[in-house]
Every structure is written in structure tokens, then in C-alpha cells.
Design a protein around this motif. Sequence first.
Motif, PDB file in Angstrom:
ATOM      1  N   VAL A  44     -31.166 -35.647  30.635  1.00 61.88           N
ATOM      2  CA  VAL A  44     -32.625 -35.759  31.065  1.00 61.88           C
ATOM      3  C   VAL A  44     -33.097 -34.701  31.943  1.00 61.88           C
ATOM      4  O   VAL A  44     -32.416 -34.093  32.911  1.00 61.88           O
ATOM      5  N   SER A  67     -39.314 -32.802  32.284  1.00 61.41           N
ATOM      6  CA  SER A  67     -39.822 -33.781  31.386  1.00 61.41           C
ATOM      7  C   SER A  67     -40.879 -34.449  31.736  1.00 61.41           C
ATOM      8  O   SER A  67     -41.058 -34.798  32.918  1.00 61.41           O
ATOM      9  N   CYS A  92     -44.221 -37.504  30.531  1.00 65.33           N
ATOM     10  CA  CYS A  92     -44.575 -38.453  29.835  1.00 65.33           C
ATOM     11  C   CYS A  92     -45.701 -37.929  28.761  1.00 65.33           C
ATOM     12  O   CYS A  92     -46.613 -37.186  28.975  1.00 65.33           O
ATOM     13  N   TYR A 133     -40.284 -47.712  23.464  1.00 64.22           N
ATOM     14  CA  TYR A 133     -39.764 -46.208  23.755  1.00 64.22           C
ATOM     15  C   TYR A 133     -38.387 -46.183  23.964  1.00 64.22           C
ATOM     16  O   TYR A 133     -37.663 -45.117  23.498  1.00 64.22           O
ATOM     17  N   ILE A 134     -37.732 -47.083  24.915  1.00 62.47           N
ATOM     18  CA  ILE A 134     -36.463 -47.059  25.114  1.00 62.47           C
ATOM     19  C   ILE A 134     -35.537 -47.503  23.655  1.00 62.47           C
ATOM     20  O   ILE A 134     -34.468 -46.893  23.492  1.00 62.47           O
ATOM     21  N   PHE A 152     -41.661 -42.743  34.810  1.00 62.38           N
ATOM     22  CA  PHE A 152     -41.299 -42.196  33.324  1.00 62.38           C
ATOM     23  C   PHE A 152     -39.772 -41.670  33.475  1.00 62.38           C
ATOM     24  O   PHE A 152     -39.106 -41.929  32.708  1.00 62.38           O
ATOM     25  N   LYS A 153     -39.510 -41.067  34.692  1.00 66.44           N
ATOM     26  CA  LYS A 153     -38.243 -40.401  34.797  1.00 66.44           C
ATOM     27  C   LYS A 153     -37.197 -41.555  34.750  1.00 66.44           C
ATOM     28  O   LYS A 153     -36.061 -41.222  34.003  1.00 66.44           O
ATOM     29  N   GLN A 197     -36.871 -42.630  31.232  1.00 64.13           N
ATOM     30  CA  GLN A 197     -35.686 -41.735  30.387  1.00 64.13           C
ATOM     31  C   GLN A 197     -34.406 -41.813  30.504  1.00 64.13           C
ATOM     32  O   GLN A 197     -33.542 -41.802  29.827  1.00 64.13           O
ATOM     33  N   LYS A 234     -32.935 -44.843  28.835  1.00 68.70           N
ATOM     34  CA  LYS A 234     -32.983 -44.617  27.528  1.00 68.70           C
ATOM     35  C   LYS A 234     -31.615 -44.019  27.186  1.00 68.70           C
ATOM     36  O   LYS A 234     -30.868 -44.164  26.115  1.00 68.70           O
ATOM     37  N   GLU A 235     -31.604 -42.769  27.817  1.00 68.86           N
ATOM     38  CA  GLU A 235     -30.190 -42.092  27.572  1.00 68.86           C
ATOM     39  C   GLU A 235     -29.158 -42.849  27.739  1.00 68.86           C
ATOM     40  O   GLU A 235     -27.960 -42.575  26.921  1.00 68.86           O
TER      41      GLU A 235
END
Length: 580
Positions: free
Chosen positions: A70, A74, A76, A87-88, A163-164, A167, A170-171
Motif C-alpha cells: 500500500v 495512492s 482513488c 474492488y476488494i 480508500f486507504k 486498499q 484488499k491487499e
Amino acid sequence: MIKVDNLSYSLPQKDLYNNISFTIEEGQHCAFIGASGSGKSTLIDIIMDPERYLFDGSLEMDQNCKIGYVSQFSQCDKSKETTVFEYIAQEFIRLEEEIAHICSQMENSSDIEVLLEKYQEASDKFDAIDGHDYESNINKKLNLANLSKHKDKMISELSGGEFKLIQVIKEMLNNPDLMIMDEPDVFLDFENLNALKNLINTHKKTILVITHNRYLLNNCFNKIIHLENTELQEFDGRFIDYNFSLLQTKIETQEIFIAEEEEIARNEALINILREKATYNAEASRGRALKARVKIQERLQERRIKAPFVYIKEPYINLTTDNEIEEEITALRVNNFGITFDDVLLKDVNFEIKSNDKVAIIGTNGVGKTTLMKEIFKNNNECIEINDNIELCYLSQMQGNGLNESSIILEEFYEAGFKNYGEVRRYISSYGFNEDILKQKISSLSGGERNILQLAKVSASRANMLLLDEPTSHLDTYSQMALEKAIQNYNGAILMISHDYQFIVNCMDYVLMIEDKTIRKVSMRKFRKMIYANYFDKDYLEIEQKKKLVETKIERALMDTNFELAKTLSKELEELIKLL
């Protein structure tokens, strides 16, 4: 998991690392700390892609190590029309579709062995990220981060802080062996900062996080890597213990170092005297005495301990104005202001700011703080009235808005009104930038360095009202303290968006709080009580602030070689740590 041994690396403008070594074991949660511009992000880049860099020393890591990342920069992509859940789930959905496609090919293909191999490879990847339960796992992570309500939102509707976090989720769900995050706390409100803390603390695999955030440092990590002045220290344990240990070591070693330096200086003076006498008196005894004294000096040089890092890289931030208003006037008045996109964001907003008020706008991520500030700066809304004697300057949280990343620093300040090279060099030297950096591209700077550069441009504007959107983002501790002083000494009005509650308490007069789509004025006393009730244990903020101030006093005492004061302050610090 990672072993770095005697690694050295330099940029054209400066040395970054000098024979640094450290290890990160599997399962450790490691915080990576150091001053802005010390090379933390570059070292992360080397770990992720060592083939791109020519460095001395060695870096050992399993070739099959899967890294999740991350970035600190970054943003959006507002053009992508996808929901938070989609997205995820991108990698899960991609693998599901790939497996379905292979299965459909098998029905009509004679080359079944190749397809079976592809099917097995895709299935293994799907299993490795726990694909069969991905919907449930996404829901669990969103719930842990208090973001379940955003599951069906478009990612274009998220704030930067939200959004952070998405992310990070997601990672993490892609199940990397090593999770790397570069300042993931930037722009997070305190509710989301707590969510990030929960995500880090429940993650079972190895984590490496660059951060300046004391709250995360105190609550999330069991290993510290500290990069400073081209050198590195590692510590297995909590940040709070490392910081105390570091200061005690500095006191002990600096005292010995000063004594040794004095002895070396005395010996050097004797050598000079003996050398001078030997030039006009060739007696053998004088030559032997000189040789003996030179050998003593060589031994002293060999066994002398290295000076510990004690230099505080604190920039001098000086916010001044050419149009200081002696008699208090209303600088800004907002009447019945509102913002509506698909839904109502703000309505019935009314407030005014006097010409010497220092005011913080606070509210959770996504409630409209930045949108309001941009509208004030544009000054073309009939609900917003700015006094004719007020000149505005705006610092954006998006550094690309305030700085042209493709420009070199010199060009940026020529555009800001500076007339020649010498004027720019003298001006930015007080902000911690040396002459070598003037012809460097802004894109090559760290997040903290870019923010300091933005503050230097804001200061150069000499405006009498400053609009500051997250001015402490990416700044190390000492840069934050320099900004605090600058704001306290500024003789104009300030409207600031911040989620750093300690910073707000230290330098703001009162708070404008966004709640229920409108704004209400809150005194600093009431604000402090509210923050404690919602987020902290009793007295946490005061103790942490006192602790930071005592640590700084110790650093300054060491710089002044006042070791008795440093030892006294160390005992005071130990008592504060017990309270935490």
C-alpha cells in the motif's frame, strides 16, 4: 523472512545507507521509522524490486515471497465505476472467471492435459487466498474496519482515508507473505485510525509499516527499525521501550564520546608541540617521545566510540504576512452554505472567523471538509464572504495540486516570485534543504519533504489567511513540532483541516465540528473532553504530549552536552512511561 547485510546505497545528491544490516522474522509486525527524506521508501522499493537498484551488500529473501503493498501516494481512481466489494474482490473474481473459462474449454478440447495443468494452477492460486470463503472474509474485514456500510458504495464516492483502508483490506485478503505499507495512516480520522490498528493487530503474517504516527507505534508493533543519518538500528520489542532505551543509550554514549574527544584533542595538542620541537632539536629522545605519542593517538582513535545520532533535523518554518491586521475584523463569513452531489453533504452551514483566529475543521472521513475549504478558496459562492483586506493561501492535502511534480525545486520557487538562484538557495536552506537539492525533481522527494516544500511556498506567499488541508501529513515528529510553533507565532487567520488531535489541541483556538451535515462551534475545553470520551483512556493525550516534550528536551540537552539535565529528564520520562 528478510536478511539485509551491510547494504550501502547512494543517490546522486546524497548517501542514503552506510553498511546497514537488519532481519525481519516471519510473523513479526515491524515499524520502520526515521526522519523525512532519510530513505525509508527507497529501502522499501529495494526490498520489493532489488534488481532495479545497484547497491553494495546483500539482501536475502525467498524468491517466492509474495508481497502486498500500500503506497503513501495512492489515490482513488474516480473514473472507475466499481463498488467497494467488487474492488476488494477483483483478484478473487478474476480467478473464478479464469477457472470457469478453463472448465468450459475442457468440454470441447482434445488437449485436456494442458487445460488440466492450467486449471490446477488457477485452483492453487484461488486456494492460496482462501478463495472459497472470499465473500465472508471481505465482510469480516469490512466489519472489523467499521466499513460495512460502504460495501455497495462506488469507490469514486470514498474519501481519501476510506480508500486507504479499503486498499489495506484488499491487499491483506490477497494473503501476502509480507505486507508492506508506506504511511497508511495519512488522512485517516481517529475512528479510521483505530480501524487500521485493528486490521494490523489481527493480521497473522509479517508486516512492515513506515509510519510517524505515535498512536500506531505505541499499539501495533513488536519490532522497530530506525533509519537515521545513513545508519540503522533494530530493536525487538515495543516502540515505547525502544524510544526510552535509545535516549538512555544516547546519554551514556554521548557522555563517553565527549570525554574521549577531549582526550584526543589534548593528545593532538601534545603531538603538535613535540613535532614543533623536533623540527629544531634532532635529539633521539624527542623523536621517540613524538612516535610514542602518535601511537597513543592511534589507539585512542581506534577505540573511540562512534558519536550517537543526536542531531535534530527540525526545519525552521516561519509563517508571516505582509498585511497584518491590527484591529480585529471578520476575515471570513459563511451564511447558509450547502453542498449537494447525489446526496446532501452539507446544509445550513453558518460560521465566521476573525482575522487572528486559528480554527480547526474536524469530522469523519468523507463528510465534506475538503470540499468546503476548496469552495472558500475559490471564493465564487454567494454564501461565502471574504473581507477585502484578506489574502488567502491554500495548502492542499493532494501534494500534486500545490507542487508540479515534473518541475525541479528551483523552477517551483521562481514561479512563486523568487528572483534568482541565491535567493531561493538561502530561503529553502532554513527548511532543511541543501543547495544540491535545488535541481532535483519534486517527484523524487519523499512525502514529508514535499509537504515541507509546500509549507515553504505557503510561507513565501505572506498571505494573512491560510487554508491548510492536512498540513501534518507525511511529516516526522520534529517537523510537526516546527509547524506547531510557526502556527502559534503566525499573526493572521488559519482555517485547518486535521485529524491529528494532539496537533489541534496544541495550536488551535477552537474547533468547527461537522456533524449531521452541518457545522457547530466547539470550545477547545469541550473538544478535549469529547475526544477523551470517544477514543482515549483517561489522560492519554496529556501523558503522550508530555512524554514527547521531555524526549525533545533530552535531545536538546544532549546537543548542549548537558548530561546532568539529560539524566534528570530521563527519570522524568521513565515515570511518564509507567503512566502509559
